[in-house]
Motif scaffolding. Structure first.
Motif, short mmCIF file in Angstrom:
data_model
loop_
_atom_site.label_atom_id
_atom_site.label_comp_id
_atom_site.label_asym_id
_atom_site.label_seq_id
_atom_site.Cartn_x
_atom_site.Cartn_y
_atom_site.Cartn_z
N LYS A 1 -8.22 -20.71 -10.83
CA LYS A 1 -7.83 -19.80 -11.91
C LYS A 1 -6.63 -19.00 -11.45
N GLY A 2 -5.93 -18.42 -12.41
CA GLY A 2 -4.77 -17.61 -12.10
C GLY A 2 -3.55 -18.07 -12.87
N LYS A 3 -2.49 -17.30 -12.78
CA LYS A 3 -1.23 -17.62 -13.45
C LYS A 3 -0.62 -18.85 -12.80
N ARG A 4 -0.14 -19.75 -13.63
CA ARG A 4 0.35 -21.04 -13.15
C ARG A 4 1.86 -21.17 -13.30
N LEU A 5 2.42 -22.02 -12.47
CA LEU A 5 3.85 -22.28 -12.52
C LEU A 5 4.23 -22.98 -13.82
N PHE A 6 3.50 -24.01 -14.18
CA PHE A 6 3.83 -24.78 -15.38
C PHE A 6 2.78 -24.56 -16.44
N ASP A 7 3.25 -24.47 -17.66
CA ASP A 7 2.38 -24.32 -18.81
C ASP A 7 3.01 -25.18 -19.90
N ASN A 8 2.41 -25.21 -21.06
CA ASN A 8 3.00 -25.95 -22.18
C ASN A 8 4.35 -25.36 -22.52
N GLY A 9 5.29 -26.19 -22.91
CA GLY A 9 6.58 -25.70 -23.36
C GLY A 9 7.75 -26.09 -22.48
N SER A 10 7.51 -26.63 -21.29
CA SER A 10 8.64 -27.03 -20.44
C SER A 10 9.37 -28.20 -21.07
N VAL A 11 10.70 -28.18 -20.94
CA VAL A 11 11.51 -29.29 -21.41
C VAL A 11 11.42 -30.41 -20.37
N PRO A 12 11.12 -31.64 -20.78
CA PRO A 12 11.08 -32.74 -19.81
C PRO A 12 12.42 -32.87 -19.09
N THR A 13 12.39 -32.80 -17.77
CA THR A 13 13.61 -32.82 -16.95
C THR A 13 13.31 -33.50 -15.63
N ASN A 14 14.25 -34.30 -15.15
CA ASN A 14 14.12 -34.91 -13.83
C ASN A 14 14.74 -34.01 -12.78
N PHE A 15 14.11 -33.96 -11.61
CA PHE A 15 14.65 -33.27 -10.46
C PHE A 15 14.69 -34.26 -9.31
N SER A 16 15.66 -34.07 -8.40
CA SER A 16 15.78 -34.91 -7.21
C SER A 16 15.38 -34.08 -6.00
N LEU A 17 14.67 -34.70 -5.09
CA LEU A 17 14.25 -34.03 -3.87
C LEU A 17 15.47 -33.88 -2.95
N LYS A 18 15.81 -32.64 -2.61
CA LYS A 18 16.96 -32.37 -1.74
C LYS A 18 16.51 -32.30 -0.28
N THR A 19 15.47 -31.52 -0.01
CA THR A 19 14.92 -31.42 1.34
C THR A 19 13.42 -31.23 1.25
N HIS A 20 12.73 -31.56 2.34
CA HIS A 20 11.30 -31.30 2.39
C HIS A 20 10.85 -31.13 3.84
N LEU A 21 9.82 -30.35 4.02
CA LEU A 21 9.21 -30.11 5.32
C LEU A 21 7.70 -30.01 5.12
N ILE A 22 6.96 -30.25 6.15
CA ILE A 22 5.53 -29.98 6.14
C ILE A 22 5.25 -29.08 7.33
N THR A 23 4.64 -27.94 7.08
CA THR A 23 4.36 -27.00 8.16
C THR A 23 3.15 -27.44 8.97
N THR A 24 2.93 -26.78 10.09
CA THR A 24 1.77 -27.10 10.93
C THR A 24 0.46 -26.74 10.26
N THR A 25 0.50 -25.92 9.20
CA THR A 25 -0.71 -25.54 8.48
C THR A 25 -0.90 -26.35 7.21
N GLY A 26 -0.03 -27.36 6.98
CA GLY A 26 -0.19 -28.25 5.84
C GLY A 26 0.51 -27.83 4.57
N VAL A 27 1.38 -26.83 4.63
CA VAL A 27 2.15 -26.43 3.45
C VAL A 27 3.31 -27.40 3.29
N ILE A 28 3.44 -27.95 2.08
CA ILE A 28 4.57 -28.82 1.76
C ILE A 28 5.66 -27.94 1.17
N ILE A 29 6.81 -27.92 1.83
CA ILE A 29 7.94 -27.13 1.35
C ILE A 29 8.96 -28.13 0.80
#
Length: 191
Positions: A145-173
């Motif tokens: 539960k809680g406020k969410r990043l995405f809700d109804n109403g977003s315009v369909p859009t493509n994004f390209s992955l520029k960079t990514h990392l995975i921390t030692t605690t499992g967070v995907i950046i």
């Protein structure tokens, strides 16, 4: 900062935003490490900030007196979208009233504009196709539960992955930039 199920409410502390009965404030704290800290420090470079009123009020009560971690926050312009406020004593604060003023700001010359938190504002930005980059820190937790990043109403859009990392605690950046390849609705019809 989001959970696996897209919740972005109150990542920093228990009293940050308990609205709607949210009692998991501070849920990101167990996931910090050196990699996470380096990414956050990079993101704190001078910029301008577009914030919703609730996020601004949290910041307004904290950052002006706690600049050792984020010195540039006081110098950057803080653009606040609010229908109820028009003044703050925090320097470089400018209040905006409409999506058109956000569009004008986006199309003006100046520094990068960052939006932190501000779930309703972010959803409005997605709805009006005003997002050029997304920087996500996806934490390995489901909050349910809680406020969410995405809700109804977003315009369909493509994004390209520029960079990514995975921390030692499992967070995907993940850092995404808007792609020129837009999602098109299928033209299938039943016969």
């Amino acid at each position: 900062m989001i959970s696996i199920d897209g919740v972005m409410q109150a990542p920093g502390g228990p009293d940050e935003d308990p609205s709607g009965g949210f009692n998991f404030g501070g849920w990101t704290r167990p996931f910090g490490d050196k990699i996470y800290g380096e990414v956050v420090r990079e993101e704190l470079q001078p910029a301008e900030y577009l914030l919703g009123r609730k996020t601004f009020e949290i910041w307004e009560n904290y950052w002006p007196n706690n600049t050792e971690f984020w010195p540039s926050i006081n110098e950057g312009n803080k653009y606040v979208v609010s229908s109820t406020r028009s003044h703050s004593d925090w320097n470089n604060t400018i209040f905006l009233k409409s999506v058109d003023t956000i569009k004008n700001l986006k199309n003006s010359e100046g520094m990068d504009i960052q939006t932190w938190g501000s779930s309703k504002l972010v959803q409005t930005l997605f709805e009006h196709n005003l997002v050029d980059e997304i920087r996500l820190k996806i934490h390995p937790v489901i909050l349910g539960k809680g406020k969410r990043l995405f809700d109804n109403g977003s315009v369909p859009t493509n994004f390209s992955l520029k960079t990514h990392l995975i921390t030692t605690t499992g967070v995907i950046i993940a850092h995404y930039t808007k792609s020129d390849n837009l999602i098109e609705p299928s033209n299938t019809t039943e016969t």
